[in-house]
Scaffold this motif. Sequence first.
Motif, short mmCIF file in Angstrom:
data_model
loop_
_atom_site.label_atom_id
_atom_site.label_comp_id
_atom_site.label_asym_id
_atom_site.label_seq_id
_atom_site.Cartn_x
_atom_site.Cartn_y
_atom_site.Cartn_z
N GLU A 154 68.00 31.82 45.68
CA GLU A 154 66.92 32.26 46.32
C GLU A 154 66.83 33.30 47.27
N ALA A 155 67.64 34.37 46.71
CA ALA A 155 67.86 35.54 47.40
C ALA A 155 67.38 36.61 46.72
N ARG B 108 69.49 40.58 49.30
CA ARG B 108 70.21 39.43 49.34
C ARG B 108 69.54 38.45 50.52
N ARG B 109 68.34 38.69 51.02
CA ARG B 109 67.66 37.93 51.91
C ARG B 109 67.36 36.79 51.26
N SER B 110 67.53 35.36 52.01
CA SER B 110 67.07 34.30 51.45
C SER B 110 65.56 34.13 51.61
N PRO C 109 63.55 31.14 50.06
CA PRO C 109 63.23 30.07 49.50
C PRO C 109 61.73 29.83 49.16
#
Length: 212
Positions: A40-41, A46-48, A50
């Motif tokens: 979910e990144a 690479r920030r999550s 969701p």
Amino acid sequence: MELCPICQHDLGDAAQQLRCGHRYHAECVTQLRVQGSLGEACPVCRRSLPDQLRSVSGLHEDAQYLQLSALLRADRSSEALSASEACLREALCLDPSSISVRKTLAMQLLQSRPARLEEAEGHLEAARHIDPQDAEAQLLSGHAAFMAGNPFDAADYYTTASQLAIASRDEEIMQHTVLAMSITLLQASRLLPTCDAVGGAASGSSTSDRCQ
């Protein structure tokens, strides 16, 4: 010219911006969610995320968890079921070819009060079209036909499900099919006319005349 970080083609005017600020083609984001390869990144930072990048499999798992939660509370009209249905519909929008999602949604529609048979049958028909060898889709189609008052159609689906389950050695589906077929044949036998009634109709005599 701004390039999509995924496909490296010009973004143009149809870019989708994530909350982290990075922009992609909407189709590329959809493909990421279908594949579920990046979780979910955001692929760049690479920030999550969701709420924006939940995968199809993740949405399916969420729906199943919510269904279980409603089942444990014995509440078929709960908010959990509404949330489950929303997850499944979002997953189908992303990947209409997902048989597992269609089957799960069909089961929920069949178990709702009142049952939404027509829509459930539509999802099961699509699942059978995608994979005619899916025994569970055939089994659920039998359930839908039985609930719709068509035991003979249900028996046909159960027969197919049984054959596929035997071929794949799926014991769970086989057990469900045997039980469902037994109930269906009992119901069908009640709808069949007696031999005397059929013979009487054919000869023009009444059933009472033939019984004398």
